[in-house]
Scaffold this active site. Sequence first.
Site, PDB file in Angstrom:
ATOM      1  N   GLY A  86      -5.131  -3.943   0.406  1.00 21.84           N
ATOM      2  CA  GLY A  86      -4.294  -3.516  -0.706  1.00 21.84           C
ATOM      3  C   GLY A  86      -4.322  -4.518  -1.836  1.00 21.84           C
ATOM      4  O   GLY A  86      -3.291  -4.845  -2.412  1.00 21.84           O
ATOM      5  N   ALA A  87      -5.519  -5.004  -2.159  1.00 26.03           N
ATOM      6  CA  ALA A  87      -5.631  -6.131  -3.094  1.00 26.03           C
ATOM      7  C   ALA A  87      -6.466  -5.816  -4.322  1.00 26.03           C
ATOM      8  O   ALA A  87      -7.104  -6.712  -4.882  1.00 26.03           O
ATOM      9  CB  ALA A  87      -6.229  -7.332  -2.352  1.00 26.03           C
ATOM     10  N   ASP A  91     -10.183   2.273   3.002  1.00 30.65           N
ATOM     11  CA  ASP A  91      -9.031   3.168   2.897  1.00 30.65           C
ATOM     12  C   ASP A  91      -8.189   2.912   4.135  1.00 30.65           C
ATOM     13  O   ASP A  91      -8.622   3.181   5.262  1.00 30.65           O
ATOM     14  CB  ASP A  91      -9.496   4.617   2.840  1.00 30.65           C
ATOM     15  CG  ASP A  91      -8.349   5.606   2.675  1.00 30.65           C
ATOM     16  OD1 ASP A  91      -7.195   5.256   3.000  1.00 30.65           O
ATOM     17  OD2 ASP A  91      -8.608   6.739   2.224  1.00 30.65           O
ATOM     18  N   VAL A  92      -6.984   2.390   3.952  1.00 29.86           N
ATOM     19  CA  VAL A  92      -6.176   1.978   5.106  1.00 29.86           C
ATOM     20  C   VAL A  92      -5.762   3.140   6.000  1.00 29.86           C
ATOM     21  O   VAL A  92      -5.358   2.935   7.151  1.00 29.86           O
ATOM     22  CB  VAL A  92      -4.912   1.208   4.668  1.00 29.86           C
ATOM     23  CG1 VAL A  92      -5.289  -0.107   4.030  1.00 29.86           C
ATOM     24  CG2 VAL A  92      -4.037   2.048   3.738  1.00 29.86           C
ATOM     25  N   SER A 119       9.189  -2.616   2.643  1.00 35.69           N
ATOM     26  CA  SER A 119      10.013  -2.340   1.466  1.00 35.69           C
ATOM     27  C   SER A 119      11.490  -2.503   1.776  1.00 35.69           C
ATOM     28  O   SER A 119      11.957  -2.109   2.854  1.00 35.69           O
ATOM     29  CB  SER A 119       9.760  -0.906   0.978  1.00 35.69           C
ATOM     30  OG  SER A 119      10.638  -0.579  -0.087  1.00 35.69           O
ATOM     31  N   TYR A 147       8.673   7.790   1.671  1.00 34.94           N
ATOM     32  CA  TYR A 147       8.040   6.468   1.663  1.00 34.94           C
ATOM     33  C   TYR A 147       8.866   5.473   2.470  1.00 34.94           C
ATOM     34  O   TYR A 147       8.342   4.749   3.330  1.00 34.94           O
ATOM     35  CB  TYR A 147       7.909   6.011   0.213  1.00 34.94           C
ATOM     36  CG  TYR A 147       7.559   4.559   0.021  1.00 34.94           C
ATOM     37  CD1 TYR A 147       6.254   4.108   0.202  1.00 34.94           C
ATOM     38  CD2 TYR A 147       8.529   3.634  -0.385  1.00 34.94           C
ATOM     39  CE1 TYR A 147       5.931   2.769   0.005  1.00 34.94           C
ATOM     40  CE2 TYR A 147       8.208   2.303  -0.596  1.00 34.94           C
ATOM     41  CZ  TYR A 147       6.911   1.873  -0.401  1.00 34.94           C
ATOM     42  OH  TYR A 147       6.599   0.555  -0.608  1.00 34.94           O
ATOM     43  N   ALA A 148      10.162   5.421   2.221  1.00 34.02           N
ATOM     44  CA  ALA A 148      11.028   4.457   2.895  1.00 34.02           C
ATOM     45  C   ALA A 148      11.084   4.718   4.395  1.00 34.02           C
ATOM     46  O   ALA A 148      11.099   3.777   5.200  1.00 34.02           O
ATOM     47  CB  ALA A 148      12.431   4.505   2.294  1.00 34.02           C
ATOM     48  N   ILE A 171       9.094  -4.891  -7.512  1.00 30.83           N
ATOM     49  CA  ILE A 171       8.130  -5.936  -7.865  1.00 30.83           C
ATOM     50  C   ILE A 171       7.624  -5.689  -9.285  1.00 30.83           C
ATOM     51  O   ILE A 171       7.257  -4.561  -9.636  1.00 30.83           O
ATOM     52  CB  ILE A 171       6.927  -5.938  -6.904  1.00 30.83           C
ATOM     53  CG1 ILE A 171       7.390  -6.065  -5.454  1.00 30.83           C
ATOM     54  CG2 ILE A 171       5.970  -7.061  -7.254  1.00 30.83           C
ATOM     55  CD1 ILE A 171       6.268  -5.914  -4.442  1.00 30.83           C
TER      56      ILE A 171
END
Length: 270
Positions: free
Chosen positions: A13-14, A60-61, A137, A150-151, A183
Amino acid sequence: MSELEGKVAVVLGASAEAGSGWGIAEALAAAGCKVVVGARSQEPIERLAEKIAGVGVVCDVSSEEQVKNVAETALREYGKLDIAVNAAGMPLLKTISDIEQPDLETTTKVNYYANVYFVKHMAAAIEQDGSIILITSLSTERPVFPHAAYACAKAASDCLVRYAAIEYGPKNIRVNSILPGMIVSDMSAEILSAPGMMETFTREVPLGHLGYPKDYANAVLWLAGPAFVTGVNIPVAGGAQLTRFPRPDEYPDAEKAWDVDPGTHSNRGT
Protein backbone atom coordinates in the site's frame (compact mmCIF):
# COMPACT_ATOMS: atom_id res chain seq x y z
CA MET A 1 17.08 3.05 15.31
CA SER A 2 20.17 0.81 15.33
CA GLU A 3 17.91 -2.19 16.06
CA LEU A 4 16.68 -2.01 12.46
CA GLU A 5 20.04 -1.83 10.71
CA GLY A 6 20.31 -4.70 8.22
CA LYS A 7 16.72 -5.85 8.67
CA VAL A 8 14.52 -6.71 5.69
CA ALA A 9 11.03 -5.21 5.48
CA VAL A 10 7.95 -5.47 3.28
CA VAL A 11 5.54 -2.53 2.95
CA LEU A 12 2.31 -2.86 0.97
CA GLY A 13 0.00 0.00 0.00
CA ALA A 14 2.89 2.32 -0.76
CA SER A 15 2.14 3.87 -4.14
CA ALA A 16 0.92 7.33 -3.05
CA GLU A 17 3.89 9.68 -2.62
CA ALA A 18 2.16 11.68 0.13
CA GLY A 19 0.64 8.57 1.71
CA SER A 20 1.42 6.70 4.91
CA GLY A 21 2.70 3.56 3.13
CA TRP A 22 5.23 5.58 1.15
CA GLY A 23 6.34 7.41 4.29
CA ILE A 24 6.70 4.15 6.23
CA ALA A 25 8.85 2.63 3.48
CA GLU A 26 11.10 5.69 3.42
CA ALA A 27 11.47 5.67 7.21
CA LEU A 28 12.38 1.98 7.33
CA ALA A 29 14.97 2.48 4.58
CA ALA A 30 16.41 5.49 6.42
CA ALA A 31 16.69 3.32 9.56
CA GLY A 32 18.89 0.85 7.68
CA CYS A 33 16.36 -1.67 6.37
CA LYS A 34 16.30 -3.25 2.95
CA VAL A 35 12.72 -2.72 1.79
CA VAL A 36 10.40 -4.49 -0.63
CA VAL A 37 7.43 -2.27 -1.55
CA GLY A 38 4.22 -3.35 -3.23
CA ALA A 39 1.09 -1.83 -4.74
CA ARG A 40 -1.14 -2.31 -7.76
CA SER A 41 0.38 0.45 -9.88
CA GLN A 42 3.78 -0.31 -11.34
CA GLU A 43 5.16 3.16 -12.12
CA PRO A 44 4.93 4.76 -8.64
CA ILE A 45 6.07 1.63 -6.84
CA GLU A 46 9.14 1.39 -9.09
CA ARG A 47 9.84 5.07 -8.46
CA LEU A 48 9.68 4.53 -4.69
CA ALA A 49 11.87 1.42 -4.91
CA GLU A 50 14.50 3.34 -6.84
CA LYS A 51 14.39 6.21 -4.34
CA ILE A 52 15.01 3.94 -1.33
CA ALA A 53 17.29 1.46 -3.15
CA GLY A 54 14.73 -1.28 -2.60
CA VAL A 55 12.64 -3.65 -4.68
CA GLY A 56 9.21 -2.90 -6.12
CA VAL A 57 6.56 -5.57 -6.74
CA VAL A 58 3.15 -5.13 -8.32
CA CYS A 59 0.63 -6.49 -5.81
CA ASP A 60 -3.13 -6.39 -5.43
CA VAL A 61 -3.60 -7.18 -1.74
CA SER A 62 -6.94 -8.87 -2.42
CA SER A 63 -5.05 -11.64 -4.27
CA GLU A 64 -3.50 -14.23 -1.96
CA GLU A 65 -1.08 -15.35 -4.66
CA GLN A 66 0.20 -11.82 -5.19
CA VAL A 67 0.66 -11.24 -1.47
CA LYS A 68 2.53 -14.55 -1.22
CA ASN A 69 4.70 -13.49 -4.15
CA VAL A 70 5.79 -10.35 -2.27
CA ALA A 71 6.95 -12.45 0.70
CA GLU A 72 8.79 -14.80 -1.63
CA THR A 73 10.40 -11.84 -3.39
CA ALA A 74 11.83 -10.63 -0.08
CA LEU A 75 13.34 -14.06 0.55
CA ARG A 76 14.65 -14.34 -2.99
CA GLU A 77 16.20 -10.86 -3.08
CA TYR A 78 17.48 -10.55 0.48
CA GLY A 79 17.46 -14.05 1.95
CA LYS A 80 15.17 -13.26 4.87
CA LEU A 81 12.25 -11.18 6.14
CA ASP A 82 12.04 -9.44 9.52
CA ILE A 83 9.34 -6.76 9.28
CA ALA A 84 6.06 -6.64 7.36
CA VAL A 85 3.68 -3.67 7.19
CA ASN A 86 0.35 -3.63 5.36
CA ALA A 87 -0.77 -0.04 4.84
CA ALA A 88 -3.21 -0.91 2.05
CA GLY A 89 -6.89 -0.19 2.43
CA MET A 90 -9.96 0.99 0.57
CA PRO A 91 -12.56 3.11 2.36
CA LEU A 92 -16.15 2.83 1.18
CA LEU A 93 -18.15 6.03 1.57
CA LYS A 94 -21.68 4.63 1.82
CA THR A 95 -24.36 4.48 4.47
CA ILE A 96 -25.68 1.08 5.57
CA SER A 97 -28.93 1.68 3.68
CA ASP A 98 -26.98 2.19 0.43
CA ILE A 99 -24.52 -0.72 0.74
CA GLU A 100 -24.96 -3.46 -1.86
CA GLN A 101 -23.47 -6.94 -2.03
CA PRO A 102 -20.61 -6.02 -4.43
CA ASP A 103 -19.63 -3.23 -2.01
CA LEU A 104 -19.41 -5.68 0.87
CA GLU A 105 -17.41 -8.16 -1.14
CA THR A 106 -14.88 -5.60 -2.35
CA THR A 107 -14.33 -3.81 0.95
CA THR A 108 -14.08 -7.08 2.87
CA LYS A 109 -11.54 -8.52 0.42
CA VAL A 110 -9.29 -5.45 0.57
CA ASN A 111 -9.68 -4.53 4.24
CA TYR A 112 -9.94 -7.96 5.89
CA TYR A 113 -9.15 -10.93 3.65
CA ALA A 114 -6.00 -9.16 2.50
CA ASN A 115 -4.77 -8.92 6.07
CA VAL A 116 -5.36 -12.65 6.61
CA TYR A 117 -3.27 -13.36 3.51
CA PHE A 118 -0.67 -10.87 4.67
CA VAL A 119 -0.23 -12.26 8.18
CA LYS A 120 -0.24 -15.85 6.91
CA HIS A 121 2.45 -15.44 4.25
CA MET A 122 4.61 -12.83 5.96
CA ALA A 123 4.77 -14.93 9.14
CA ALA A 124 5.75 -17.97 7.08
CA ALA A 125 8.55 -15.97 5.46
CA ILE A 126 9.76 -14.47 8.76
CA GLU A 127 9.78 -17.89 10.46
CA GLN A 128 11.29 -16.57 13.72
CA ASP A 129 11.81 -13.21 15.44
CA GLY A 130 9.99 -10.46 13.60
CA SER A 131 7.20 -7.90 13.56
CA ILE A 132 3.99 -7.74 11.52
CA ILE A 133 2.05 -4.47 11.56
CA LEU A 134 -1.38 -3.78 10.08
CA ILE A 135 -2.66 -0.25 9.48
CA THR A 136 -6.36 -0.37 10.33
CA SER A 137 -8.51 2.57 11.48
CA LEU A 138 -9.76 4.44 14.51
CA SER A 139 -13.18 4.28 12.85
CA THR A 140 -13.42 0.72 14.24
CA GLU A 141 -13.79 2.25 17.72
CA ARG A 142 -15.04 5.80 17.02
CA PRO A 143 -17.66 5.80 14.25
CA VAL A 144 -17.06 8.20 11.39
CA PHE A 145 -19.87 8.67 8.88
CA PRO A 146 -20.32 6.99 6.42
CA HIS A 147 -17.61 4.29 6.78
CA ALA A 148 -19.69 1.40 8.17
CA ALA A 149 -18.58 -1.40 5.82
CA TYR A 150 -14.95 -0.25 5.82
CA ALA A 151 -14.80 0.08 9.61
CA CYS A 152 -16.38 -3.33 10.17
CA ALA A 153 -13.83 -5.00 7.89
CA LYS A 154 -10.97 -3.19 9.62
CA ALA A 155 -12.41 -4.25 13.00
CA ALA A 156 -12.16 -7.85 11.84
CA SER A 157 -8.47 -7.19 11.11
CA ASP A 158 -7.98 -5.83 14.63
CA CYS A 159 -9.45 -9.07 15.96
CA LEU A 160 -7.16 -11.03 13.65
CA VAL A 161 -4.16 -9.35 15.30
CA ARG A 162 -5.05 -10.82 18.68
CA TYR A 163 -5.38 -14.36 17.34
CA ALA A 164 -2.18 -14.01 15.30
CA ALA A 165 -0.26 -12.78 18.34
CA ILE A 166 -1.12 -16.00 20.18
CA GLU A 167 -0.41 -18.25 17.19
CA TYR A 168 2.94 -16.72 16.30
CA GLY A 169 4.08 -15.67 19.76
CA PRO A 170 6.05 -18.90 20.33
CA LYS A 171 8.13 -17.92 17.29
CA ASN A 172 8.70 -14.44 18.72
CA ILE A 173 6.76 -12.85 15.87
CA ARG A 174 4.92 -9.81 17.18
CA VAL A 175 1.64 -8.87 15.49
CA ASN A 176 -0.01 -5.49 16.11
CA SER A 177 -2.22 -2.95 14.41
CA ILE A 178 -2.05 0.84 14.27
CA LEU A 179 -5.37 2.71 14.33
CA PRO A 180 -5.04 6.10 12.60
CA GLY A 181 -7.58 8.86 12.76
CA MET A 182 -7.93 11.16 9.79
CA ILE A 183 -4.59 11.27 7.96
CA VAL A 184 -3.46 14.30 5.97
CA SER A 185 -2.44 12.54 2.77
CA ASP A 186 -3.36 12.06 -0.89
CA MET A 187 -6.11 9.70 0.24
CA SER A 188 -7.93 12.37 2.28
CA ALA A 189 -7.00 15.42 0.20
CA GLU A 190 -10.35 15.85 -1.53
CA ILE A 191 -12.37 15.54 1.67
CA LEU A 192 -10.11 17.81 3.72
CA SER A 193 -10.00 20.44 0.98
CA ALA A 194 -13.73 21.11 1.46
CA PRO A 195 -14.19 24.42 3.32
CA GLY A 196 -14.14 23.91 7.08
CA MET A 197 -13.48 20.15 7.04
CA MET A 198 -9.89 20.35 8.29
CA GLU A 199 -10.97 22.50 11.23
CA THR A 200 -13.98 20.27 11.97
CA PHE A 201 -11.84 17.16 12.38
CA THR A 202 -8.90 18.92 14.04
CA ARG A 203 -10.91 20.31 16.95
CA GLU A 204 -11.59 16.75 18.17
CA VAL A 205 -7.84 15.96 18.42
CA PRO A 206 -6.33 16.76 21.85
CA LEU A 207 -2.85 17.36 20.40
CA GLY A 208 -4.33 19.95 18.05
CA HIS A 209 -3.51 18.58 14.61
CA LEU A 210 -4.37 15.66 12.37
CA GLY A 211 -1.90 12.86 11.71
CA TYR A 212 0.68 12.95 8.93
CA PRO A 213 2.45 10.00 7.28
CA LYS A 214 5.56 10.65 9.39
CA ASP A 215 3.52 10.10 12.57
CA TYR A 216 2.62 6.57 11.45
CA ALA A 217 6.13 5.90 10.20
CA ASN A 218 7.45 6.74 13.67
CA ALA A 219 4.97 4.32 15.27
CA VAL A 220 6.02 1.58 12.83
CA LEU A 221 9.71 2.11 13.65
CA TRP A 222 8.93 1.55 17.33
CA LEU A 223 6.77 -1.53 16.77
CA ALA A 224 9.30 -2.96 14.32
CA GLY A 225 12.18 -2.35 16.70
CA PRO A 226 12.32 -2.42 20.50
CA ALA A 227 8.61 -2.67 21.39
CA PHE A 228 7.80 -5.48 23.85
CA VAL A 229 4.26 -5.46 22.49
CA THR A 230 2.07 -7.96 20.65
CA GLY A 231 -1.63 -8.50 20.05
CA VAL A 232 -2.66 -4.89 20.55
CA ASN A 233 -4.58 -2.32 18.51
CA ILE A 234 -2.77 0.97 19.10
CA PRO A 235 -4.52 4.30 18.42
CA VAL A 236 -2.04 6.70 16.83
CA ALA A 237 -4.26 9.71 16.44
CA GLY A 238 -3.08 12.54 18.69
CA GLY A 239 -5.50 11.47 21.44
CA ALA A 240 -8.56 11.33 19.19
CA GLN A 241 -9.45 7.96 20.73
CA LEU A 242 -10.43 9.96 23.83
CA THR A 243 -12.97 12.07 21.97
CA ARG A 244 -15.00 11.30 18.87
CA PHE A 245 -15.17 11.99 15.17
CA PRO A 246 -17.50 14.83 14.14
CA ARG A 247 -21.13 13.88 13.66
CA PRO A 248 -22.63 14.17 10.16
CA ASP A 249 -24.68 17.22 11.15
CA GLU A 250 -21.43 18.96 12.14
CA TYR A 251 -19.82 18.66 8.71
CA PRO A 252 -19.73 21.97 6.85
CA ASP A 253 -21.59 21.48 3.57
CA ALA A 254 -21.77 17.76 4.31
CA GLU A 255 -23.42 16.67 1.08
CA LYS A 256 -20.70 18.24 -1.04
CA ALA A 257 -17.89 17.11 1.26
CA TRP A 258 -18.78 13.43 0.94
CA ASP A 259 -20.04 13.42 -2.64
CA VAL A 260 -16.84 11.85 -3.97
CA ASP A 261 -15.84 8.72 -5.79
CA PRO A 262 -14.79 6.12 -3.18
CA GLY A 263 -12.16 4.89 -5.61
CA THR A 264 -10.25 8.14 -5.18
CA HIS A 265 -9.74 7.35 -1.49
CA SER A 266 -7.92 4.06 -1.89
CA ASN A 267 -4.36 3.41 -0.84
CA ARG A 268 -4.71 -0.12 -2.12
CA GLY A 269 -2.09 0.77 -4.68
CA THR A 270 -4.05 2.34 -7.51
